[in-house]
Scaffold this active site. Structure first.
Site, PDB file in Angstrom:
ATOM      1  N   HIS A   1       0.844  -1.190   0.000  1.00 55.58           N
ATOM      2  CA  HIS A   1       0.000   0.000   0.000  1.00 55.58           C
ATOM      3  C   HIS A   1       0.876   1.235   0.000  1.00 55.58           C
ATOM      4  O   HIS A   1       1.914   1.256   0.654  1.00 55.58           O
ATOM      5  CB  HIS A   1      -0.935   0.021   1.227  1.00 55.58           C
ATOM      6  CG  HIS A   1      -2.081   0.968   1.065  1.00 55.58           C
ATOM      7  ND1 HIS A   1      -1.961   2.305   1.307  1.00 55.58           N
ATOM      8  CD2 HIS A   1      -3.361   0.751   0.660  1.00 55.58           C
ATOM      9  CE1 HIS A   1      -3.133   2.892   1.057  1.00 55.58           C
ATOM     10  NE2 HIS A   1      -3.991   1.978   0.674  1.00 55.58           N
TER      11      HIS A   1
ATOM     12  N   ASP B   1      -7.871  -4.711  -0.407  1.00 60.71           N
ATOM     13  CA  ASP B   1      -8.399  -5.320  -1.631  1.00 60.71           C
ATOM     14  C   ASP B   1      -8.261  -6.835  -1.628  1.00 60.71           C
ATOM     15  O   ASP B   1      -9.073  -7.541  -2.219  1.00 60.71           O
ATOM     16  CB  ASP B   1      -7.680  -4.739  -2.855  1.00 60.71           C
ATOM     17  CG  ASP B   1      -8.015  -3.282  -3.011  1.00 60.71           C
ATOM     18  OD1 ASP B   1      -9.201  -2.962  -3.101  1.00 60.71           O
ATOM     19  OD2 ASP B   1      -7.088  -2.453  -3.008  1.00 60.71           O
TER      20      ASP B   1
HETATM   21  N1  ACO Z   1       4.213  -7.805  -5.259  1.00 60.54           N
HETATM   22  C1  ACO Z   1       5.564  -7.949  -5.348  1.00 60.54           C
HETATM   23  N2  ACO Z   1       6.430  -6.945  -5.126  1.00 60.54           N
HETATM   24  C2  ACO Z   1       5.920  -5.754  -4.803  1.00 60.54           C
HETATM   25  C3  ACO Z   1       4.538  -5.550  -4.677  1.00 60.54           C
HETATM   26  C4  ACO Z   1       3.657  -6.626  -4.918  1.00 60.54           C
HETATM   27  N3  ACO Z   1       2.348  -6.497  -4.812  1.00 60.54           N
HETATM   28  N4  ACO Z   1       4.299  -4.257  -4.336  1.00 60.54           N
HETATM   29  C5  ACO Z   1       5.489  -3.676  -4.249  1.00 60.54           C
HETATM   30  N5  ACO Z   1       6.481  -4.569  -4.517  1.00 60.54           N
HETATM   31  C6  ACO Z   1       7.917  -4.335  -4.446  1.00 60.54           C
HETATM   32  C7  ACO Z   1       8.433  -3.497  -5.604  1.00 60.54           C
HETATM   33  O1  ACO Z   1       8.838  -4.308  -6.672  1.00 60.54           O
HETATM   34  C8  ACO Z   1       9.568  -2.755  -4.959  1.00 60.54           C
HETATM   35  O2  ACO Z   1      10.644  -3.654  -4.839  1.00 60.54           O
HETATM   36  P1  ACO Z   1      12.171  -3.103  -4.893  1.00 60.54           P
HETATM   37  O3  ACO Z   1      12.326  -2.202  -3.705  1.00 60.54           O
HETATM   38  O4  ACO Z   1      13.012  -4.343  -4.821  1.00 60.54           O
HETATM   39  O5  ACO Z   1      12.298  -2.356  -6.189  1.00 60.54           O
HETATM   40  C9  ACO Z   1       9.067  -2.467  -3.541  1.00 60.54           C
HETATM   41  O6  ACO Z   1       8.126  -3.537  -3.273  1.00 60.54           O
HETATM   42  C10 ACO Z   1       8.365  -1.132  -3.379  1.00 60.54           C
HETATM   43  O7  ACO Z   1       7.381  -1.001  -4.397  1.00 60.54           O
HETATM   44  P2  ACO Z   1       6.735   0.376  -4.840  1.00 60.54           P
HETATM   45  O8  ACO Z   1       6.021   0.183  -6.136  1.00 60.54           O
HETATM   46  O9  ACO Z   1       7.752   1.462  -4.770  1.00 60.54           O
HETATM   47  O10 ACO Z   1       5.699   0.623  -3.667  1.00 60.54           O
HETATM   48  P3  ACO Z   1       4.533   1.686  -3.685  1.00 60.54           P
HETATM   49  O11 ACO Z   1       4.288   2.056  -2.285  1.00 60.54           O
HETATM   50  O12 ACO Z   1       4.803   2.762  -4.648  1.00 60.54           O
HETATM   51  O13 ACO Z   1       3.310   0.850  -4.285  1.00 60.54           O
HETATM   52  C11 ACO Z   1       1.350  -0.392  -4.502  1.00 60.54           C
HETATM   53  C12 ACO Z   1       2.211   0.478  -3.575  1.00 60.54           C
HETATM   54  C13 ACO Z   1       1.058   0.361  -5.815  1.00 60.54           C
HETATM   55  C14 ACO Z   1       0.024  -0.660  -3.812  1.00 60.54           C
HETATM   56  C15 ACO Z   1       2.088  -1.707  -4.797  1.00 60.54           C
HETATM   57  O14 ACO Z   1       2.412  -2.352  -3.596  1.00 60.54           O
HETATM   58  C16 ACO Z   1       1.316  -2.647  -5.722  1.00 60.54           C
HETATM   59  O15 ACO Z   1       1.429  -2.509  -6.939  1.00 60.54           O
HETATM   60  N6  ACO Z   1       0.520  -3.605  -5.148  1.00 60.54           N
HETATM   61  C17 ACO Z   1      -0.237  -4.525  -5.931  1.00 60.54           C
HETATM   62  C18 ACO Z   1      -1.524  -3.860  -6.413  1.00 60.54           C
HETATM   63  C19 ACO Z   1      -2.547  -3.657  -5.306  1.00 60.54           C
HETATM   64  O16 ACO Z   1      -2.824  -4.516  -4.501  1.00 60.54           O
HETATM   65  N7  ACO Z   1      -3.148  -2.447  -5.299  1.00 60.54           N
HETATM   66  C20 ACO Z   1      -4.139  -2.047  -4.300  1.00 60.54           C
HETATM   67  C21 ACO Z   1      -3.580  -1.063  -3.353  1.00 60.54           C
HETATM   68  S1  ACO Z   1      -4.679  -0.717  -2.029  1.00 60.54           S
HETATM   69  C22 ACO Z   1      -5.753   0.400  -2.582  1.00 60.54           C
HETATM   70  O17 ACO Z   1      -5.554   1.064  -3.550  1.00 60.54           O
HETATM   71  C23 ACO Z   1      -7.055   0.620  -1.839  1.00 60.54           C
END
Ligand code: ACO
Length: 426
Positions: free
Chosen positions: A308, A365
């Site tokens: 998140h 979610d």
């Molecule tokens: N699965 C695997 N790896 C992940 C995931 C995931 N779901 N989410 C983040 N990571 C990893 C990234 O690859 C990154 O790794 P690194 O540091 O080695 O490069 C690290 O975790 C940080 O990721 P960011 O994208 O910078 O995190 P951010 O806080 O920007 O993103 C987000 C948050 C968009 C929710 C992300 O975790 C994601 O895409 N999740 C999956 C989609 C999802 O469930 N969305 C719903 C969110 S809740 C809502 O909107 C109500």
């Protein structure tokens, strides 16, 4: 309250500029840069508003580090477990929880407005079969302004509250009709003997003259999902609502824009993606392979329902829904292969160093997708459910913006990187 300031020094000239620091009730202090351009001749640049407070608000507070969410000063755990969605809706609109009489009269006002103009059926008819319910919903909400055009000016509190009641009461009916039309099913009218959430489940499940058996736990689960989605401060769809509202557009247009913003996969579409991904994984035997893909830096695959942007330790809404999912599985005796896959993924993610190090916990979610799936709500309705929950928040934010005397039209500036003047001089 301005109690101190921050000084920005232009290293090119040594000029100093002071900007007031504003103290919120709780949360990070805010630097008021509204005079930045006037004083410095420069814009600030903040993609995605990650460091920018776009408005003053008294509605919702989030502390992402502490995993805290409050509506009007009430903790989300209290509202989700001790109060109903209707209590929460009243709270968002009136800044106080209703007493018994206020709740009963609020319920009645909504019931009276839960039917939609019969002519609106022509609008539903105009959509092709299999149209996505969100497409129908956003159009129908905008169309409400044409069918109920008597109080669009919103000049009096009575007009505003009439609009609030109308939108909140009619969206479930429109949502249910959208689903029924997109599946070629006969529409079911609201049942005034049923509560708000029960009535919605009834309208999507029932058949004309047929009996439908709605279990208490099912109604309770959906009601909790609505409450948990009721507001989330300045997220993308709420910002869309506020931007449209700032142009003095009526709330039907603003809410319809909010629905458009919420439709995106990165916002309201995430729980649908959770279920689609579990279906794609297909079997518990494939889980390890997909976990490895999620951890692979060279693979863009991400586990849907994990991580998140704001909640970095835990999402308080997810904690509530996790308990609810467990109760639902137990009480409805659910045993599905998707749940089996989800359980394995959840277990691995909660103990695997990759996910722990990056604070990738199951989010709202993940659990709402599983709960809605267990309630046999079709995937294409998940975002619609989110809209129903978020509507009171949008309306409360619309009203708050409207009441601020110094409200300005939302008009951001940009960092222009296009060509300089290329017009031929002669
Ligand atoms: N699965 C695997 N790896 C992940 C995931 C995931 N779901 N989410 C983040 N990571 C990893 C990234 O690859 C990154 O790794 P690194 O540091 O080695 O490069 C690290 O975790 C940080 O990721 P960011 O994208 O910078 O995190 P951010 O806080 O920007 O993103 C987000 C948050 C968009 C929710 C992300 O975790 C994601 O895409 N999740 C999956 C989609 C999802 O469930 N969305 C719903 C969110 S809740 C809502 O909107 C109500």
């Amino acid at each position: 309250m301005v109690n101190n300031s921050i000084t920005v020094i232009d290293n090119r000239t040594g000029s100093k500029f002071d900007f007031p620091i504003v103290q919120p009730t709780i949360g990070p202090k805010v630097v008021d840069i509204s005079s930045f351009y006037k004083n410095t001749g420069m814009f600030t640049f903040d993609r995605g508003f990650t460091s920018t407070a776009s408005c003053r608000s008294r509605i919702t507070y989030i502390d992402g580090e502490a995993g805290k969410l409050m509506y009007r000063g009430y903790d989300i755990g209290y509202l989700a477990t001790k109060k109903t969605f209707l209590d929460t809706t009243y709270l968002l609109l009136h800044n106080k929880l209703p007493n018994k009489n206020q709740l009963a009269s609020f319920d009645l006002e909504l019931k009276k407005r839960s039917f939609i103009n019969e002519s609106m059926k022509k609008l539903f008819d105009a959509f092709p079969d299999n149209a996505h319910p969100m497409a129908i919903l956003s159009s129908a909400v905008a169309a409400l302004s044409a069918f109920y055009s008597d109080s669009l000016d919103m000049d009096t509190p009575e007009e505003v509250i009439e609009m609030a009641h109308r939108i909140i009461a009619k969206i479930p009916t429109i949502a249910a009709f959208s689903y029924r039309y997109s599946n070629g099913l006969p529409v079911i009218y609201p049942d005034l003997d049923k509560g708000f959430t029960e009535n919605f489940l009834y309208m999507i499940r029932a058949y004309p003259h047929g009996h439908v058996n709605l279990k208490l736990i099912e109604v309770e689960a959906l009601d909790t999902i609505f409450t948990l989605h009721a507001d989330h401060e300045q997220n993308a769809s709420t910002t869309a609502v506020r931007v449209v509202a700032s142009t003095q557009a009526h709330p039907y247009a603003a809410v319809s824009s909010g629905i458009g913003a919420l439709w995106g996969r990165a916002h309201g579409g995430a729980n649908e993606s959770v279920i689609r991904q579990l279906e794609m994984i297909g079997s518990v035997d494939n889980v390890d392979k997909f976990i490895a893909k999620a951890k692979d830096k060279n693979d863009s695959f991400r586990l849907m329902g994990f991580g998140h942007r704001v909640y970095k330790n835990f999402d308080p809404r997810a904690t509530i829904l996790k308990n609810l999912r467990d109760r639902l599985i137990h009480e409805l005796n659910i045993d599905s292969h998707l749940l089996e896959i989800a359980n394995k993924i959840e277990k691995i993610a909660l103990s695997d160093e990759y996910f722990i190090k990056r604070h990738l916990y199951p989010n709202i979610d993940f659990y709402s997708g599983l709960i809605l799936n267990a309630l046999k709500i079709p995937k294409e309705m998940f975002a619609v459910i989110f809209v129903m929950g978020r509507t009171p928040g949008w309306i409360a934010q619309w009203i708050e913006l409207k009441e601020q005397k110094d409200m300005k039209i939302a008009r951001p500036r940009q960092l222009y990187l296009g060509p300089n003047d290329r017009t031929p001089k002669n």
